[in-house]
Design an enzyme around this catalytic site. Structure first.
Site, PDB file in Angstrom:
ATOM      1  N   HIS A  98      -8.299  -1.310   5.681  1.00 11.85           N
ATOM      2  CA  HIS A  98      -8.593  -2.647   6.232  1.00 11.85           C
ATOM      3  C   HIS A  98      -9.143  -3.523   5.099  1.00 11.85           C
ATOM      4  O   HIS A  98      -9.975  -3.068   4.309  1.00 11.85           O
ATOM      5  CB  HIS A  98      -9.627  -2.528   7.365  1.00 11.85           C
ATOM      6  N   ASN A 101       0.840  -1.214   0.000  1.00 13.69           N
ATOM      7  CA  ASN A 101       0.000   0.000   0.000  1.00 13.69           C
ATOM      8  C   ASN A 101       0.869   1.256   0.000  1.00 13.69           C
ATOM      9  O   ASN A 101       0.560   2.232  -0.687  1.00 13.69           O
ATOM     10  CB  ASN A 101      -0.962  -0.013   1.190  1.00 13.69           C
TER      11      ASN A 101
HETATM   12  C1  GRF Z   1      -3.278  -4.741   3.961  1.00  9.72           C
HETATM   13  O1  GRF Z   1      -4.064  -5.837   3.638  1.00  9.72           O
HETATM   14  C2  GRF Z   1      -4.059  -3.762   4.794  1.00  9.72           C
HETATM   15  O2  GRF Z   1      -5.410  -3.738   4.490  1.00  9.72           O
HETATM   16  C3  GRF Z   1      -3.862  -4.280   6.183  1.00  9.72           C
HETATM   17  O3  GRF Z   1      -2.538  -4.762   6.212  1.00  9.72           O
HETATM   18  C4  GRF Z   1      -2.141  -5.125   4.894  1.00  9.72           C
HETATM   19  C5  GRF Z   1      -0.878  -4.395   4.589  1.00  9.72           C
HETATM   20  O4  GRF Z   1      -0.320  -4.797   3.364  1.00  9.72           O
HETATM   21  N1  GRF Z   1      -4.151  -3.271   7.162  1.00  9.72           N
HETATM   22  P1  GRF Z   1       0.909  -4.017   2.757  1.00  9.72           P
HETATM   23  O5  GRF Z   1       2.026  -4.039   3.797  1.00  9.72           O
HETATM   24  O6  GRF Z   1       0.487  -2.630   2.446  1.00  9.72           O
HETATM   25  O7  GRF Z   1       1.285  -4.790   1.537  1.00  9.72           O
END
Ligand code: GRF
Length: 201
Positions: A110, A16
């Protein structure tokens, strides 16, 4: 330009975060990631941030009370003049001093359609396993304002994806993750452009 602080998980892979950085790099997001904060030095997300030339800070939780941890975290964020805090893979409940000082200025992504499949202990693969076991035909992701309860603050935006009967947990996780990246970037873009003014309510 809006200054963004990103908090990542102890072992966060940082996809993300990379979606945000890629959007900024491509010129489709006008904000600036001022700092990426994690609790564990070797977190892939922190390494990815450092490679991208973003300042990284480690604020560990060991040997600190929740209040002490909150104070150090608050100072690290305040020092960088951050307007918006984005939790991207951050698993802990944020100390109260943060949610109070930055009320309406902290968002979390989330991987479910909250309030479904949320709350303490509902993270990562567990969320998608629960979705598959429930036999629902759709799931998705939620960006919400962070308060002092897990996955609880006001919903800012959601994106739905379908769940097919033959889907494995990995299939569901991959589909949701793609939706997360676009939703999170879209919400931050709206905040940067003033379409969603801070503080969020
Ligand atoms: C994502 O699925 C987010 O929704 C959750 O933790 C995960 C993080 O993934 N809160 P990344 O580290 O951004 O790949």
């Amino acid at each position: 330009m809006l200054r963004i602080g990103v908090l990542v998980g102890a072992k966060g892979r940082g996809s993300n975060l990379m979606a945000i950085l890629n959007a900024i790099g491509a010129g489709s997001l006008s904000g600036q990631v001022a700092v990426v904060i994690g609790s564990f030095k070797g977190a892939p997300a922190l390494e990815a941030a450092a490679l991208a030339g973003i300042e990284t800070v480690v604020v560990g939780t060991a040997n600190r009370t929740d209040d002490e941890y909150g104070d150090v975290l608050l100072r690290a964020i305040a020092k960088r003049d951050v307007d918006l805090v984005v939790l991207a893979g951050y698993m802990r409940r944020l100390p109260d001093v943060l949610t109070t000082s930055y009320a309406g200025r902290i968002i979390n992504i989330h991987p479910s359609l909250l309030p479904a499949f949320g709350g303490h202990g509902m993270y990562g693969r567990k969320v998608h396993e629960a979705v598959r076991d429930a036999g629902v035909s759709e799931t998705g992701c939620t960006v919400h304002v962070v308060d002092n309860e897990y996955d609880h603050g006001a919903v800012v935006a959601q994106r739905r994806v379908h769940v097919l009967p033959e889907d494995s947990v990995d299939d569901i996780a991959a589909r949701v993750l793609g939706a997360e990246h676009s939703l999170l970037v879209d919400v931050i873009r709206d905040i940067c452009s003033g379409l969603r003014p801070l503080p969020l309510t």
